[in-house]
Structures are given as structure tokens and as C-alpha cells.
Design a protein around this motif. Structure first.
Motif, mmCIF file in Angstrom:
data_model
loop_
_atom_site.group_PDB
_atom_site.id
_atom_site.type_symbol
_atom_site.label_atom_id
_atom_site.label_comp_id
_atom_site.label_asym_id
_atom_site.label_seq_id
_atom_site.Cartn_x
_atom_site.Cartn_y
_atom_site.Cartn_z
ATOM 1 N N LYS A 54 48.905 14.480 25.120
ATOM 2 C CA LYS A 54 49.089 13.640 26.309
ATOM 3 C C LYS A 54 49.571 12.242 25.934
ATOM 4 N N GLN A 55 49.260 11.829 24.717
ATOM 5 C CA GLN A 55 49.751 10.518 24.237
ATOM 6 C C GLN A 55 51.183 10.652 23.716
ATOM 7 N N ASN A 56 51.796 11.804 24.023
ATOM 8 C CA ASN A 56 53.179 12.076 23.618
ATOM 9 C C ASN A 56 53.341 12.244 22.099
ATOM 10 N N LEU A 57 52.264 12.639 21.457
ATOM 11 C CA LEU A 57 52.317 12.862 20.013
ATOM 12 C C LEU A 57 52.473 14.366 19.745
ATOM 13 N N ASP A 58 53.366 14.720 18.821
ATOM 14 C CA ASP A 58 53.459 16.124 18.400
ATOM 15 C C ASP A 58 52.244 16.465 17.530
ATOM 16 N N VAL A 59 51.705 17.641 17.750
ATOM 17 C CA VAL A 59 50.560 18.097 16.946
ATOM 18 C C VAL A 59 50.960 19.385 16.240
ATOM 19 N N VAL A 60 50.762 19.427 14.931
ATOM 20 C CA VAL A 60 51.036 20.673 14.198
ATOM 21 C C VAL A 60 49.725 21.269 13.690
ATOM 22 N N PHE A 61 49.478 22.470 14.144
ATOM 23 C CA PHE A 61 48.282 23.230 13.758
ATOM 24 C C PHE A 61 48.673 24.060 12.543
ATOM 25 N N ILE A 62 48.069 23.792 11.397
ATOM 26 C CA ILE A 62 48.497 24.516 10.191
ATOM 27 C C ILE A 62 47.609 25.736 9.929
ATOM 28 N N THR A 63 48.242 26.739 9.400
ATOM 29 C CA THR A 63 47.615 28.039 9.176
ATOM 30 C C THR A 63 47.980 28.538 7.793
ATOM 31 N N LEU A 64 47.001 29.039 7.075
ATOM 32 C CA LEU A 64 47.264 29.739 5.819
ATOM 33 C C LEU A 64 48.002 31.029 6.180
ATOM 34 N N GLY A 65 49.050 31.369 5.452
ATOM 35 C CA GLY A 65 49.829 32.569 5.781
ATOM 36 C C GLY A 65 50.737 32.323 6.962
ATOM 37 N N ASP A 66 50.628 33.184 7.962
ATOM 38 C CA ASP A 66 51.491 33.160 9.141
ATOM 39 C C ASP A 66 50.652 32.918 10.406
ATOM 40 N N PRO A 67 51.116 32.051 11.319
ATOM 41 C CA PRO A 67 50.298 31.716 12.507
ATOM 42 C C PRO A 67 50.061 32.893 13.455
ATOM 43 N N MET A 68 50.850 33.962 13.342
ATOM 44 C CA MET A 68 50.729 35.074 14.282
ATOM 45 C C MET A 68 49.920 36.236 13.718
ATOM 46 N N LEU A 69 49.408 36.083 12.526
ATOM 47 C CA LEU A 69 48.668 37.171 11.887
ATOM 48 C C LEU A 69 47.292 36.675 11.429
ATOM 49 N N TYR A 70 46.253 37.068 12.146
ATOM 50 C CA TYR A 70 44.877 36.691 11.815
ATOM 51 C C TYR A 70 44.686 35.176 11.683
ATOM 52 N N SER A 71 45.240 34.437 12.638
ATOM 53 C CA SER A 71 45.055 32.989 12.605
ATOM 54 C C SER A 71 44.391 32.537 13.900
ATOM 55 N N THR A 72 43.644 31.443 13.844
ATOM 56 C CA THR A 72 42.994 30.936 15.059
ATOM 57 C C THR A 72 43.996 30.199 15.954
ATOM 58 N N PHE A 73 45.201 29.949 15.442
ATOM 59 C CA PHE A 73 46.205 29.229 16.233
ATOM 60 C C PHE A 73 46.402 29.863 17.612
ATOM 61 N N SER A 74 46.512 31.199 17.621
ATOM 62 C CA SER A 74 46.875 31.880 18.875
ATOM 63 C C SER A 74 45.839 31.693 19.982
ATOM 64 N N TYR A 75 44.590 31.432 19.612
ATOM 65 C CA TYR A 75 43.567 31.198 20.639
ATOM 66 C C TYR A 75 43.817 29.895 21.398
ATOM 67 N N PHE A 76 44.476 28.948 20.742
ATOM 68 C CA PHE A 76 44.639 27.620 21.344
ATOM 69 C C PHE A 76 45.809 27.520 22.315
ATOM 70 N N VAL A 77 46.765 28.443 22.180
ATOM 71 C CA VAL A 77 47.944 28.357 23.047
ATOM 72 C C VAL A 77 47.561 28.483 24.535
ATOM 73 N N PRO A 78 46.830 29.541 24.939
ATOM 74 C CA PRO A 78 46.457 29.616 26.363
ATOM 75 C C PRO A 78 45.526 28.480 26.793
ATOM 76 N N LEU A 79 44.628 28.071 25.931
ATOM 77 C CA LEU A 79 43.707 26.979 26.282
ATOM 78 C C LEU A 79 44.484 25.701 26.583
ATOM 79 N N LEU A 80 45.494 25.425 25.773
ATOM 80 C CA LEU A 80 46.263 24.190 25.964
ATOM 81 C C LEU A 80 47.246 24.303 27.127
ATOM 82 N N LYS A 81 47.778 25.503 27.336
ATOM 83 C CA LYS A 81 48.706 25.708 28.458
ATOM 84 C C LYS A 81 47.981 25.508 29.786
ATOM 85 N N GLU A 82 46.703 25.802 29.795
ATOM 86 C CA GLU A 82 45.901 25.598 31.005
ATOM 87 C C GLU A 82 45.766 24.102 31.308
ATOM 88 N N LYS A 83 45.577 23.341 30.267
ATOM 89 C CA LYS A 83 45.420 21.882 30.428
ATOM 90 C C LYS A 83 46.760 21.191 30.678
#
Lengths: 238, 238
Positions: B94-123
Motif C-alpha cells: 500500500k506504500q507503493n513498495l514492491d515486495v519480493v517473497f523469496i522461496t527456496l527452489g521454485d515458488p510454485m512447488l511446495y512453497s508457502t508463497f502460494s498461500y499469500f496470493v489469495p490473501l493479498l488479492k482479497e486486501k
């Protein structure tokens, strides 16, 4: 310790198509190696892999060793072509030159690189082989689709779409995410099968993931009767 | 077109462990983003992912946003922790800052990143989300073991080792290569099962693939009764 010093044979993944998805390691290996080997077949993969390397760094002064490898199921013809290609690689290695064999995606997943390791080890028993892993096409597809392939205890299957109905049905039963590779020839059959199981809404088609010409289709009914290329996959997430 | 401009939310894979296996794209995203979000759990993955980023570039001046995410199976506790973490991320976006969520390996394979996408899209309904794919741990393992995961029409299954005997037997039956993830708690059972099927000679254990502390064991009988870490896998190639 051996007297027969020779170059190192590298297998290096250049990633799925976007030159930015190349790794620092592959870049370093490409930079320092005087010979870049690339299979030349009847598909686009070889020229794509070389195209990525060319975008990532200047190749002036390096030898581009094009290996003629026909896309045939004739075992004898294939063996002869591979043997001849291995001879070409071995010739450079014996001159103490490092050779890097480039692969679209990852060298350990559906790449011809792995066929050359035993062939070359036979010719040069003390050969050092080193692999630089790459980003796979399905990771790139998942990123473009914004589709998590696995979460928590999720199970993932990767299966060429050429398999028969029974194999495909069993795979759909047993896995949470199923990645069908090379769907170009099987798409009509696959769409019917997924619709019959009510899974068509869970299926995502992507062609040339990560390329400039990437195509995505989320309504898979539209895929039927249309010609698709070799670099297409279908991901089903239940 | 929206008035509510906000930062971009990036999911970026930093690869399996070797800082050289980071991609140019992830590197660029890390360079330009002022906030680096990293889940802080009771395992080593978060510190490892951050360690890789630190080796790849200087992080001075960037905010390291550590997200407290307990490794629990209590759904309510987990939901509360994720909601709180999403609030922290949303505040920066909201402060117009880019945020990069880093993941070991790949963000689409067994990463917690994917849980945050719907949570943030709601906000932030107009939020732009972008994923930079990464090299997976099993590609790195295959490179270290010099073990092709799939050739030709090969079928690959990726399955957490926590599944029961029946599931595992069925997977061993139906696939050419089976990658068992998170084998640390299941190793004794798995070794017995593979020996009973005469597959122990086809099994390769790798822990912390691509890390400095990488461990490989090709005689899987030696694994029994020994404590193994969270980042261990077993690859069976028939």
C-alpha cells in the motif's frame, strides 16, 4: 590422476525459454567454454536453446558444434547418429577443450544430454562430467498460470500424453496435480477424457511456456481440432 | 486502470541452495525491490533462502521482512499467523513498495508463497502478482547424482514420503522415476519397502541438494536408524 587430460563435458540447462531464466552457473559455464554443442533435430528446441544462449552472452570466437540427431524411432539409425555426434564431442574433449551441451529446461529431464554421458565415458574413461540444473518448462508454466503445482502433501505426476486411457485414468485418480507433456498429438482424446470426468475446469493448457510466443488456454474445449506444437503441455490440478 | 496504485508482489525462487543456481530474473527482482519477505519457521529453509539472496547481491538498505509462520498442523493457528503476515506485506504494498517473497527452489512447488496470493488479492483486488520460477531441489539432486529423471516417454512422480504403503506401492508400480520428498521421518519404512521389492539398488538418497553440506548415499541400507534432516529426498529410478 591420469595422463590423459581432457576437457570437461558440461550439461547445462538454459531454462524454459525466457533468457532471464538462465542461471548464473549456466552463464559462467557458457562464458568459459570454447565449444557449445547443440543437438540439431527436426524440432525447434535446439535453435531455441542456442537462441537463449545467444541472448544471454556473446558467442563470438566459440565453436557452435551442431549435432545432427534425427527425431526418429528407428533405434539403429538413432544409435548411429548418436555415435557420430559423440565422436565429434570426444574430438574436442581430447584437444583439452571444455564442451558444454546446452538443453532447453533442465538437462536431467527429457533431454538428449543424458544419452551422451555413457557414450563419452566409454571413449574417455577418465572424463569429468558436470551438470548445471535448469528451470523446467512446467515451473515456467505454473508461474505464467499462477498455478501452484503442489502445496503441503500434494502429489505431482509428470507423464507424456501419449500414454493410453487406462494409464491416464490411473494417474488422474492417484495424483493432485498431473502435468501432461507433449500433448500436441493427444489433445482431442485428452479433452474428451477430462470432460467425461468433470475435470475440464481444472485443466490449463500452455504452449511454449516462457517464450515470446507463449500461449495459454483455460477453456480446454477450445483446443479440440486445433493443431498444437511440440512444446505444449496440459496441467490438471484437482 | 485504478487509482489504488500499489507495489507489485513477487514470488521469486532462489533455487535449491547453490547461490549460482539463482536466475537472472530473480536477481533483477531482488535488486529492484525495496522489501524482501521471508517466512521464518522452525526449519532452516527461510534462513537458507535469505542466505542465498545475501550471497547473490548486497541487501544493504532493503527491508528484510521476516514473517513468523509456525510449522504447525493447527489450522486456526496457521490461518491467524498467515493473516498477520499478509497484513505486514499488504502494508508495504500500500506504500507503493514492491515486495519480493523469496522461496527456496521454485515458488510454485511446495512453497508457502502460494498461500499469500489469495490473501493479498482479497486486501488489494487490483494487486499485480508476478512469479519468477526457480530451479527445483530434485533437478539439483539429479545433477549431483548424474541421474536422468526422465528420458523419452518416461513418467515421473513426486510424492511426499509420508503417504501410506498402498499409495507408495501403487506409485512405484506406475512410474519410471519416483521422487520421494521429505523422507526424514519415513526412511526406515521406505528402505524396507524398497528392499522387499528389490528396488534398493535403484534408489538414491540426497540431503540438502546443492548446499555446501550436501550428502549423497547410494547404499540406502545405511540410512536406517540414522537421523536425517528435513531437506532430504530419495529418488527411485527403475
Amino acid at each position: 590422476m591420469t595422463n590423459n587430460s581432457c576437457g570437461v563435458f558440461y550439461g547445462a540447462g538454459v531454462g524454459p525459454g525466457d533468457p532471464e531464466l538462465i542461471t548464473l552457473k549456466t552463464l559462467r559455464i557458457l562464458q568459459k567454454s570454447p565449444v557449445i554443442a547443440v543437438p540439431k533435430a527436426n524440432d525447434e528446441s535446439s535453435s531455441v536453446a542456442l537462441g537463449i544462449a545467444k541472448k544471454a552472452l556473446r558467442l563470438d570466437g566459440k565453436e557452435i558444434l551442431e549435432l545432427s540427431l534425427p527425431m526418429t524411432k528407428n533405434a539403429a539409425e538413432l544409435a548411429t547418429a548418436r555415435e557420430k555426434a559423440a565422436d565429434e564431442i570426444a574430438k574436442r574433449l581430447k584437444q583439452n577443450l571444455d564442451v558444454v551441451f546446452i538443453t532447453l529446461g533442465d538437462p536431467m529431464l527429457y533431454s538428449t544430454f543424458s544419452y551422451f554421458v555413457p557414450l563419452l565415458k566409454e571413449k574417455l574413461p577418465s572424463l569429468k562430467v558436470s551438470v548445471s540444473a535448469g528451470v523446467t518448462s512446467f515451473s515456467s508454466a505454473a508461474a505464467a498460470l499462477m498455478l501452484p503445482l503442489a502445496e503441503g502433501e500434494g502429489r505431482v505426476a509428470i507423464i507424456p500424453a501419449s500414454y493410453g486411457q487406462e494409464d491416464i485414468e490411473r494417474t488422474l485418480d492417484g495424483f493432485d496435480t498431473i502435468i501432461f507433456m507433449k500433448v500436441h498429438k493427444a489433445i482431442d482424446r485428452l479433452v474428451d477424457l477430462l470432460r467425461a470426468r468433470g475435470l475440464d475446469k481444472n485443466a490449463y493448457f500452455i504452449s511454449k511456456a516462457g517464450w515470446d510466443s507463449e500461449e495459454i488456454e483455460t477453456d480446454i474445449r477450445k483446443l479440440k481440432g486445433v493443431k498444437h506444437g511440440y512444446f505444449s503441455m496440459l496441467i490438471v490440478k484437482k
